[in-house]
Design an enzyme around this catalytic site. Structure first.
Site, mmCIF file in Angstrom:
data_model
loop_
_atom_site.group_PDB
_atom_site.id
_atom_site.type_symbol
_atom_site.label_atom_id
_atom_site.label_comp_id
_atom_site.label_asym_id
_atom_site.label_seq_id
_atom_site.Cartn_x
_atom_site.Cartn_y
_atom_site.Cartn_z
ATOM 1 N N CYS A 40 -5.199 -8.427 -2.835
ATOM 2 C CA CYS A 40 -4.766 -7.262 -2.329
ATOM 3 C C CYS A 40 -3.795 -7.924 -1.064
ATOM 4 C CB CYS A 40 -5.683 -6.585 -1.459
ATOM 5 S SG CYS A 40 -5.369 -5.324 -0.442
ATOM 6 N N HIS A 41 -2.914 -6.916 -0.780
ATOM 7 C CA HIS A 41 -1.721 -7.224 0.147
ATOM 8 C C HIS A 41 -2.207 -7.582 1.499
ATOM 9 C CE1 HIS A 41 2.667 -6.865 1.212
ATOM 10 N NE2 HIS A 41 2.041 -7.316 2.291
ATOM 11 N N THR A 42 -3.574 -6.964 1.956
ATOM 12 C CA THR A 42 -4.236 -7.220 3.039
ATOM 13 C C THR A 42 -4.789 -8.610 3.093
ATOM 14 O OG1 THR A 42 -4.976 -5.168 3.221
ATOM 15 C CG2 THR A 42 -5.951 -6.572 4.841
ATOM 16 N N HIS A 62 -11.407 -9.634 -1.068
ATOM 17 C CA HIS A 62 -12.311 -8.653 -0.585
ATOM 18 C C HIS A 62 -12.548 -7.548 -1.710
ATOM 19 C CE1 HIS A 62 -8.506 -7.423 0.647
ATOM 20 N NE2 HIS A 62 -8.935 -6.221 0.558
ATOM 21 N N GLU A 63 -11.981 -8.010 -2.847
ATOM 22 C CA GLU A 63 -11.469 -6.892 -3.835
ATOM 23 C C GLU A 63 -12.284 -7.567 -5.199
ATOM 24 O OE1 GLU A 63 -7.631 -6.118 -5.871
ATOM 25 O OE2 GLU A 63 -8.053 -4.099 -4.338
ATOM 26 N N CYS A 92 -24.885 1.441 5.762
ATOM 27 C CA CYS A 92 -26.262 1.261 6.008
ATOM 28 C C CYS A 92 -27.100 2.297 6.098
ATOM 29 C CB CYS A 92 -26.422 0.492 7.269
ATOM 30 S SG CYS A 92 -26.355 1.559 8.823
ATOM 31 N N CYS A 95 -26.977 3.687 10.847
ATOM 32 C CA CYS A 95 -26.234 3.469 12.331
ATOM 33 C C CYS A 95 -25.661 4.914 12.656
ATOM 34 C CB CYS A 95 -25.168 2.385 12.097
ATOM 35 S SG CYS A 95 -23.693 3.098 11.117
ATOM 36 N N CYS A 98 -22.948 6.028 10.394
ATOM 37 C CA CYS A 98 -23.273 6.464 8.991
ATOM 38 C C CYS A 98 -24.287 7.920 9.173
ATOM 39 C CB CYS A 98 -24.194 5.548 8.396
ATOM 40 S SG CYS A 98 -23.462 3.971 7.802
ATOM 41 N N CYS A 106 -19.243 2.623 8.673
ATOM 42 C CA CYS A 106 -20.450 1.918 9.148
ATOM 43 C C CYS A 106 -20.107 0.754 10.309
ATOM 44 C CB CYS A 106 -21.093 1.432 7.910
ATOM 45 S SG CYS A 106 -22.606 0.677 8.219
ATOM 46 N N ARG A 110 -20.018 -4.750 11.935
ATOM 47 C CA ARG A 110 -18.632 -4.800 12.328
ATOM 48 C C ARG A 110 -18.457 -5.883 13.082
ATOM 49 N NH1 ARG A 110 -14.258 -6.087 12.212
ATOM 50 N NH2 ARG A 110 -12.538 -4.771 11.889
ATOM 51 N N CYS A 169 -11.156 -2.357 -3.502
ATOM 52 C CA CYS A 169 -10.295 -1.955 -2.478
ATOM 53 C C CYS A 169 -9.310 -0.850 -3.075
ATOM 54 C CB CYS A 169 -9.655 -3.124 -2.070
ATOM 55 S SG CYS A 169 -8.485 -2.799 -0.458
ATOM 56 N N ARG A 370 -0.948 -5.729 -9.545
ATOM 57 C CA ARG A 370 -2.254 -6.431 -9.043
ATOM 58 C C ARG A 370 -2.482 -7.711 -9.970
ATOM 59 N NH1 ARG A 370 -3.205 -4.679 -4.749
ATOM 60 N NH2 ARG A 370 -5.107 -4.121 -3.753
HETATM 61 N N1 LIG Z 1 -6.119 1.174 5.010
HETATM 62 C C1 LIG Z 1 -6.909 0.685 3.960
HETATM 63 O O1 LIG Z 1 -8.079 0.607 3.757
HETATM 64 C C2 LIG Z 1 -6.134 -0.448 3.174
HETATM 65 C C3 LIG Z 1 -5.043 -0.597 3.622
HETATM 66 N N2 LIG Z 1 -4.236 -1.517 2.538
HETATM 67 C C4 LIG Z 1 -2.706 -1.730 3.119
HETATM 68 O O2 LIG Z 1 -1.804 -1.143 2.349
HETATM 69 C C5 LIG Z 1 -0.577 -1.586 2.101
HETATM 70 C C6 LIG Z 1 -0.015 -1.651 0.904
HETATM 71 O O3 LIG Z 1 -0.779 -2.597 0.042
HETATM 72 P P1 LIG Z 1 -0.317 -2.893 -1.566
HETATM 73 O O4 LIG Z 1 -0.177 -1.840 -2.232
HETATM 74 O O5 LIG Z 1 -1.560 -3.854 -1.879
HETATM 75 O O6 LIG Z 1 0.782 -3.880 -1.479
HETATM 76 P P2 LIG Z 1 2.063 -4.099 -2.198
HETATM 77 O O7 LIG Z 1 2.749 -4.966 -1.969
HETATM 78 O O8 LIG Z 1 1.481 -4.139 -3.772
HETATM 79 O O9 LIG Z 1 2.875 -2.612 -2.310
HETATM 80 C C7 LIG Z 1 3.880 -2.228 -1.155
HETATM 81 C C8 LIG Z 1 4.841 -1.310 -1.833
HETATM 82 O O10 LIG Z 1 5.807 -1.015 -0.883
HETATM 83 C C9 LIG Z 1 7.005 -1.179 -0.983
HETATM 84 N N3 LIG Z 1 7.762 -1.143 0.200
HETATM 85 C C10 LIG Z 1 8.052 -2.095 0.877
HETATM 86 N N4 LIG Z 1 8.804 -1.711 2.062
HETATM 87 C C11 LIG Z 1 9.154 -0.811 1.944
HETATM 88 C C12 LIG Z 1 9.954 0.240 2.517
HETATM 89 N N5 LIG Z 1 10.583 -0.029 3.722
HETATM 90 N N6 LIG Z 1 9.943 1.684 1.870
HETATM 91 C C13 LIG Z 1 9.439 1.946 0.525
HETATM 92 N N7 LIG Z 1 8.776 0.868 0.251
HETATM 93 C C14 LIG Z 1 8.593 -0.084 0.601
HETATM 94 C C15 LIG Z 1 7.149 -2.381 -1.737
HETATM 95 O O11 LIG Z 1 8.392 -2.444 -2.715
HETATM 96 C C16 LIG Z 1 5.971 -2.347 -2.688
HETATM 97 O O12 LIG Z 1 5.974 -1.769 -3.749
HETATM 98 C C17 LIG Z 1 -0.579 -2.966 2.724
HETATM 99 O O13 LIG Z 1 -0.172 -2.914 3.955
HETATM 100 C C18 LIG Z 1 -2.318 -3.397 2.856
HETATM 101 O O14 LIG Z 1 -2.662 -4.094 3.560
HETATM 102 C C19 LIG Z 1 -4.375 -2.092 1.437
HETATM 103 C C20 LIG Z 1 -5.927 -1.643 1.038
HETATM 104 C C21 LIG Z 1 -6.794 -0.824 1.887
HETATM 105 N N1 LIG Z 2 -8.379 -7.137 10.965
HETATM 106 C C1 LIG Z 2 -7.565 -6.348 10.532
HETATM 107 C C2 LIG Z 2 -7.829 -4.992 10.109
HETATM 108 C C3 LIG Z 2 -6.821 -4.407 9.090
HETATM 109 C C4 LIG Z 2 -7.323 -3.200 8.416
HETATM 110 O O1 LIG Z 2 -6.925 -2.167 8.817
HETATM 111 N N2 LIG Z 2 -8.305 -3.402 7.352
HETATM 112 C C5 LIG Z 2 -8.556 -1.948 6.643
HETATM 113 C C6 LIG Z 2 -8.963 -2.368 5.300
HETATM 114 S S1 LIG Z 2 -7.577 -3.071 4.541
HETATM 115 C C7 LIG Z 2 -8.156 -3.644 3.006
HETATM 116 O O2 LIG Z 2 -7.253 -4.037 2.095
HETATM 117 C C8 LIG Z 2 -10.084 -1.432 7.189
HETATM 118 O O3 LIG Z 2 -10.758 -0.679 6.311
HETATM 119 N N3 LIG Z 2 -10.324 -1.398 8.559
HETATM 120 C C9 LIG Z 2 -11.637 -0.817 8.697
HETATM 121 C C10 LIG Z 2 -12.126 -1.835 9.586
HETATM 122 O O4 LIG Z 2 -13.453 -1.775 9.970
HETATM 123 O O5 LIG Z 2 -11.433 -2.940 10.178
HETATM 124 C C11 LIG Z 2 -6.487 -5.815 11.850
HETATM 125 O O6 LIG Z 2 -7.284 -6.277 13.022
HETATM 126 O O7 LIG Z 2 -5.286 -5.671 11.749
HETATM 127 ZN ZN LIG Z 3 -7.515 -4.390 0.223
HETATM 128 ZN ZN LIG Z 4 -24.008 2.312 9.121
#
Ligand SMILES: NC(=O)C1=CN([C@@H]2O[C@H](COP(=O)(O)OP(=O)(O)OC[C@H]3O[C@@H](n4cnc5c(N)ncnc54)[C@H](O)[C@@H]3O)[C@@H](O)[C@H]2O)C=CC1
Ligand SMILES: N[C@@H](CCC(=O)N[C@@H](CSC=O)C(=O)NCC(=O)O)C(=O)O
Ligand SMILES: [Zn+2]
Ligand SMILES: [Zn+2]
Length: 375
Positions: A40-42, A62-63, A92, A95, A98, A106, A110, A169, A370
């Site tokens: 994943c990008h993260t 993490h995926e 859990c 907590c 939850c 949760c 953390r 993820c 991916r």
């Molecule tokens: N909040 C959450 O729970 C999660 C957050 N993330 C985050 O989500 C983001 C995306 O992750 P992925 O899809 O895996 O990344 P990825 O690299 O597969 O996709 C990113 C896309 O954004 C495009 N892009 C980059 N700059 C741009 C711009 N200025 N304007 C328009 N498009 C642009 C790229 O061309 C690419 O297609 C990352 O920051 C990742 O860390 C990922 C999983 C869970």
């Molecule tokens: N350690 C990072 C946290 C980045 C972040 O926001 N993580 C997401 C998942 S991204 C998965 O690909 C998230 O779920 N956060 C919840 C949490 O409890 O952190 C930072 O500090 O930037």
């Molecule tokens: Zn992820």
């Molecule tokens: Zn919990």
């Protein structure tokens, strides 16, 4: 025991494949043999050094998906042989968070998870006698890993590991952002910025939710075809239009009788804070909701005029798509098995652990959607 792992010894350095030592599960923990893991990008965000919680040496990932091979004392919900997906957001069910019914975040483990440790404050991994940190509580870039029972979702044993690992993820985050966080209604207009591993799942979530205008925005034209494959109705490359992307999209989303324009829902899936602002400001005056999914590095901040919010827009975020992992992940795996959602086309590359660094290279070049490592 010994296990092969791709270890991040330092920020900005390629992962190294080594044999590490892994302690067995303690009370309330399970030992999992990881069969497959997405990149994943993260993972890349942390490896780059931009993650304020990033620790080294550590085992990222993490995926994942795999099989329970041993359980520690007191484990009741899992047994040897169960097919599972590790959860970086545990559930859990006890907590304060939850029990609030207001969040999936949760908080039971953390604090230690953010320190790269198990709940007892120690690591199960070591290399040449020195501790190696866990990552997001999962460390799926190791063939074997140990997790707390509350951070493991049991899934249908017929599901292919190298496909449903993505539910750990990207799939859950993208679809959950639409269904759980934004709560998109039938007939809505939506804009998805960033058509990668997350954004394409937001698009398929919007299709399921019944949105009737799905605009995809990406600076890489190769993503247009990908977006259309999953239900996108319009594509915009902001580097190829005259002027600013915000008024361009506001105008695109003007409906009959609407003098203003703007999308009902917008999503950032880039991690770029300028894009996050654009996503908010192209949402509709009065009711637009903009969801931040992208992760930005330490020190990065978002900004907008208060007037954007005063005039009725809502800026929100989502972690893991608002999903409660032990409850929702099995359901999403079932949706895949029932053909309600697609995963296979997005797994563009399958790699051996030894080639894991190529997966990061292909993410950087935009060549992959991916990559999945199989053990
Ligand atoms: N909040 C959450 O729970 C999660 C957050 N993330 C985050 O989500 C983001 C995306 O992750 P992925 O899809 O895996 O990344 P990825 O690299 O597969 O996709 C990113 C896309 O954004 C495009 N892009 C980059 N700059 C741009 C711009 N200025 N304007 C328009 N498009 C642009 C790229 O061309 C690419 O297609 C990352 O920051 C990742 O860390 C990922 C999983 C869970
Ligand atoms: N350690 C990072 C946290 C980045 C972040 O926001 N993580 C997401 C998942 S991204 C998965 O690909 C998230 O779920 N956060 C919840 C949490 O409890 O952190 C930072 O500090 O930037
Ligand atoms: Zn992820
Ligand atoms: Zn919990």
């Amino acid at each position: 025991m010994k296990t092969r792992a791709a270890v991040a010894f330092a920020a900005g350095k390629p992962l190294e494949i080594v044999e590490v030592d892994l302690e067995g599960p303690k009370a309330g923990e399970v030992l999992i043999e990881i069969k497959a893991t997405g990149i994943c990008h993260t993972d890349d965000f942390t490896l780059s050094g931009a993650d304020p919680e990033g620790l080294f040496p550590s085992i990222l990932g993490h995926e994942g998906a795999g099989v329970v091979v041993d359980v520690g004392p007191g484990v009741t919900s899992l047994k040897k042989g169960d097919h599972v997906i590790p959860l970086y957001t545990p559930e859990c069910r006890e907590c304060y968070s939850c029990r609030s019914g207001k969040t999936n975040l949760c908080t039971a483990i953390r604090a230690t998870q953010g320190q790269g440790l198990m709940p007892d404050g120690t690591s199960r991994f070591s290399f040449e006698g020195k501790p190696i940190f866990h990552y997001m509580g999962c460390s799926t870039f190791s063939n074997y890993t140990v997790l707390p029972e509350i951070a493991v979702a049991k899934i249908d044993a017929s599901a292919a590991f190298d496909k449903v690992c993505y539910v750990g993820c990207g799939v859950t985050t993208g679809i959950g952002a639409v269904i759980n966080t934004a709560k998109v209604e039938i007939g809505s207009t939506a804009v998805v910025f960033g058509l990668g591993g997350i954004g394409l799942n937001v698009i398929q979530g919007l299709r399921i939710a019944g949105a009737d205008m799905i605009i995809g925005v990406d600076i890489n034209n190769a993503k247009k075809e990908w977006g259309e494959r999953f239900g996108m109705t319009h594509f915009v490359n902001p580097t190829e239009i005259d002027g600013d992307v915000v008024p361009y999209i506001v105008n695109m989303t003007k409906r009959r009788g609407d003098l203003i324009g703007g999308a009902d829902y917008t999503f950032d899936c880039t991690g770029n804070t300028t894009v996050m602002r654009q996503a908010l400001e192209c949402s509709h005056r009065g009711w637009g909701k903009s969801v931040v999914i992208g992760v930005a590095g330490a020190g990065k901040e978002i900004s907008t005029r208060p007037f954007q919010l005063v005039t009725g827009r809502t800026w929100m975020g989502t972690a893991f798509g608002g999903a409660k992992g032990r409850t929702d992940v099995p359901k999403i795996v079932d949706w895949y098995l029932d053909g309600k959602i697609e995963i296979d086309p997005m797994i563009t590359h399958t790699l051996r652990l030894e080639d894991i660094n190529k997966g990061f290279d292909m993410m950087h070049s935009g060549e992959s959607i991916r990559s999945v490592v199989v053990y």
